[in-house]
Design an enzyme around this catalytic site. Sequence first.
Site, PDB file in Angstrom:
ATOM      1  N   PRO A  14       0.703  -1.139  -0.020  1.00 50.64           N
ATOM      2  CA  PRO A  14      -0.028   0.113  -0.078  1.00 50.64           C
ATOM      3  C   PRO A  14       1.003   1.195  -0.018  1.00 50.64           C
ATOM      4  CG  PRO A  14      -0.055  -1.225   1.842  1.00 50.64           C
ATOM      5  CD  PRO A  14       0.604  -1.993   1.162  1.00 50.64           C
ATOM      6  N   MET A  15       0.837   2.127  -0.833  1.00 50.60           N
ATOM      7  CA  MET A  15       1.434   3.436  -0.669  1.00 50.60           C
ATOM      8  C   MET A  15       0.645   4.504  -1.189  1.00 50.60           C
ATOM      9  SD  MET A  15       5.310   2.332  -2.520  1.00 50.60           S
ATOM     10  CE  MET A  15       4.544   1.250  -4.055  1.00 50.60           C
ATOM     11  N   GLN A  68      -6.836  -0.905   2.341  1.00 50.72           N
ATOM     12  CA  GLN A  68      -6.003  -0.770   3.789  1.00 50.72           C
ATOM     13  C   GLN A  68      -6.784   0.578   4.461  1.00 50.72           C
ATOM     14  OE1 GLN A  68      -2.320   1.282   4.510  1.00 50.72           O
ATOM     15  NE2 GLN A  68      -1.534  -0.773   5.318  1.00 50.72           N
ATOM     16  N   CYS A  95       2.498   2.590  10.189  1.00 48.10           N
ATOM     17  CA  CYS A  95       2.797   3.952   9.400  1.00 48.10           C
ATOM     18  C   CYS A  95       3.569   4.752  10.359  1.00 48.10           C
ATOM     19  CB  CYS A  95       1.482   4.812   9.034  1.00 48.10           C
ATOM     20  SG  CYS A  95       1.863   6.343   8.162  1.00 48.10           S
ATOM     21  N   LYS A 134      -0.457  -4.943   8.620  1.00 45.24           N
ATOM     22  CA  LYS A 134       0.821  -4.709   8.425  1.00 45.24           C
ATOM     23  C   LYS A 134       1.450  -3.894   9.319  1.00 45.24           C
ATOM     24  CE  LYS A 134       2.985  -2.497   4.330  1.00 45.24           C
ATOM     25  NZ  LYS A 134       3.337  -1.068   4.831  1.00 45.24           N
ATOM     26  N   ASN A 193       8.322  -8.026   4.020  1.00 50.60           N
ATOM     27  CA  ASN A 193       8.271  -6.596   3.323  1.00 50.60           C
ATOM     28  C   ASN A 193       9.480  -5.920   3.726  1.00 50.60           C
ATOM     29  OD1 ASN A 193       6.794  -3.547   3.840  1.00 50.60           O
ATOM     30  ND2 ASN A 193       7.374  -4.351   2.029  1.00 50.60           N
ATOM     31  N   GLY A 194      10.140  -5.200   2.687  1.00 51.92           N
ATOM     32  CA  GLY A 194      11.197  -4.350   2.850  1.00 51.92           C
ATOM     33  C   GLY A 194      12.540  -4.490   1.942  1.00 51.92           C
ATOM     34  N   ASP A 195      12.890  -3.605   1.257  1.00 53.10           N
ATOM     35  CA  ASP A 195      13.941  -3.492   0.373  1.00 53.10           C
ATOM     36  C   ASP A 195      14.166  -4.337  -0.649  1.00 53.10           C
ATOM     37  OD1 ASP A 195      14.676  -1.507   2.465  1.00 53.10           O
ATOM     38  OD2 ASP A 195      16.415  -2.911   3.502  1.00 53.10           O
ATOM     39  N   GLY A 217       7.388  -2.333  -2.224  1.00 56.12           N
ATOM     40  CA  GLY A 217       6.942  -1.052  -2.537  1.00 56.12           C
ATOM     41  C   GLY A 217       7.888  -0.030  -3.391  1.00 56.12           C
TER      42      GLY A 217
HETATM   43  C1  LIG Z   1       5.458   6.881  -1.035  1.00 56.68           C
HETATM   44  C2  LIG Z   1       5.224   5.705  -0.061  1.00 56.68           C
HETATM   45  C3  LIG Z   1       3.965   5.964   0.548  1.00 56.68           C
HETATM   46  C4  LIG Z   1       3.400   4.719   1.541  1.00 56.68           C
HETATM   47  N1  LIG Z   1       2.135   4.924   1.927  1.00 56.68           N
HETATM   48  C5  LIG Z   1       1.793   3.473   2.773  1.00 56.68           C
HETATM   49  C6  LIG Z   1       0.430   3.271   3.000  1.00 56.68           C
HETATM   50  O1  LIG Z   1      -0.443   3.919   2.526  1.00 56.68           O
HETATM   51  N2  LIG Z   1       0.284   2.143   4.020  1.00 56.68           N
HETATM   52  C7  LIG Z   1       1.218   1.688   4.480  1.00 56.68           C
HETATM   53  O2  LIG Z   1       1.041   0.569   5.223  1.00 56.68           O
HETATM   54  N3  LIG Z   1       2.477   1.738   4.110  1.00 56.68           N
HETATM   55  C8  LIG Z   1       3.004   2.592   3.335  1.00 56.68           C
HETATM   56  N4  LIG Z   1       4.202   2.583   2.808  1.00 56.68           N
HETATM   57  C9  LIG Z   1       5.121   1.895   3.153  1.00 56.68           C
HETATM   58  C10 LIG Z   1       5.128   0.554   2.186  1.00 56.68           C
HETATM   59  O3  LIG Z   1       3.854   0.122   2.119  1.00 56.68           O
HETATM   60  C11 LIG Z   1       6.368  -0.447   2.642  1.00 56.68           C
HETATM   61  O4  LIG Z   1       6.039  -0.844   3.791  1.00 56.68           O
HETATM   62  C12 LIG Z   1       7.694   0.217   2.773  1.00 56.68           C
HETATM   63  O5  LIG Z   1       7.935   1.115   1.681  1.00 56.68           O
HETATM   64  C13 LIG Z   1       8.751  -0.728   2.721  1.00 56.68           C
HETATM   65  O6  LIG Z   1       8.791  -1.709   1.631  1.00 56.68           O
HETATM   66  P1  LIG Z   1       9.571  -1.510   0.371  1.00 56.68           P
HETATM   67  O7  LIG Z   1      11.353  -1.548   1.031  1.00 56.68           O
HETATM   68  O8  LIG Z   1       9.499  -2.388  -0.641  1.00 56.68           O
HETATM   69  O9  LIG Z   1       9.427   0.028  -0.036  1.00 56.68           O
HETATM   70  C14 LIG Z   1       4.366   3.860   2.045  1.00 56.68           C
HETATM   71  C15 LIG Z   1       5.773   4.017   1.377  1.00 56.68           C
HETATM   72  C16 LIG Z   1       6.037   4.726   0.636  1.00 56.68           C
HETATM   73  C17 LIG Z   1       7.491   5.112  -0.152  1.00 56.68           C
END
Ligand SMILES: Cc1cc2nc3c(=O)[nH]c(=O)nc-3n(C[C@H](O)[C@H](O)[C@H](O)COP(=O)(O)O)c2cc1C
Length: 309
Positions: A14-15, A68, A95, A134, A193-195, A217
């Site tokens: 979710p982003m 979400q 968050c 999450k 999740n992560g990186d 993400g």
């Molecule tokens: C621009 C942006 C917006 C995000 N918005 C949300 C969100 O709405 N809800 C959520 O649970 N996490 C949100 N995240 C966190 C991501 O879902 C994810 O957990 C985090 O970026 C780590 O994963 P990654 O390393 O693959 O980016 C957001 C991250 C980014 C970069």
Amino acid sequence: MNLKQLKNSLFLAPMRGVNCAAFRVMSKEYGCDVTSTPMIITDDLISDSSKVISRLNLNKTEKPVSIQLIGNKNGAESVSLIEDHADIIDINLGCPDKKFLGLKYGSYLLSNLPMMEKFVSSIVGASNKPVTAKIRLGFNDNNSLIVSKKLEDLGVNAITVHGRTTKQGYTGVSDINAIKKVKENVNIPIIANGDVFKPGNAKSLLEKTGCNGVMIGRGVMGNPFLFSEVKYLLENGKNTTKSVDKKTDAIKFTKYYEKYDYNVSFTEYRQHIMWFSKNLLNAAIIKDRILRVKTFEKVNEIINSDIFR
Ligand SMILES: Cc1cc2nc3c(=O)[nH]c(=O)nc-3n(C[C@H](O)[C@H](O)[C@H](O)COP(=O)(O)O)c2cc1C
């Protein structure tokens, strides 16, 4: 949707400000198994549900979709307003945004387990759809084993774990070992999740943690083709030789944005096109030009010009 069957499943993280319908549809097309909306604030949903839901531009092509929720109250009422549109209802307990922490939302709840319990059980109790949560590893310190066990006991069907604490923000690296420990601690599916920025990151995250799926993400922003590369690697044990032309992707994204997100903001669209152009030869010039224009048509001219390479 039966979450117990998840295996090597690919989730779009979710982003907020990123996961418009066009991006979700493209992610799905490139092999993402479960898409996600950005977080929806439960109080916003209660005060004007039709506005909030219409802005999501949910459509059949992106299914299954996870919706979400973020907040600390109105859980049951929110479920009743949203569940017909969702295949999964996800609860944001991760968050780290200061504004949301101030409201006692998101990962604040990892530091206030009675409040977390109340919010989560109101959602689980009201929902006929699978409910996921999450989390980050914890607020200041890692309390993910306590939290994950509690979520399992509350009836949550699966948990996504981002291997960082709130205090860490995005610093350091996502702790693969800590995610593995959560996986070993509960009997419900865990999504790591992560990186994940390259196909190999996803493969090793799945192998090292034993998790049921992986959520991506930042790695897919401007590059949803990563889903396709990850899928290929997981299915064939080697990297695909296929690649994607970013101009073709930007044109496709534009087409989808016109189709699905006609009511969403120009700045969001423009930002996506800048992400698509990030590693191109002329990235700096493209960014500079795109930031000067104010209409979809002008951005389109830039995408279709010789500069966009
Ligand atoms: C621009 C942006 C917006 C995000 N918005 C949300 C969100 O709405 N809800 C959520 O649970 N996490 C949100 N995240 C966190 C991501 O879902 C994810 O957990 C985090 O970026 C780590 O994963 P990654 O390393 O693959 O980016 C957001 C991250 C980014 C970069």
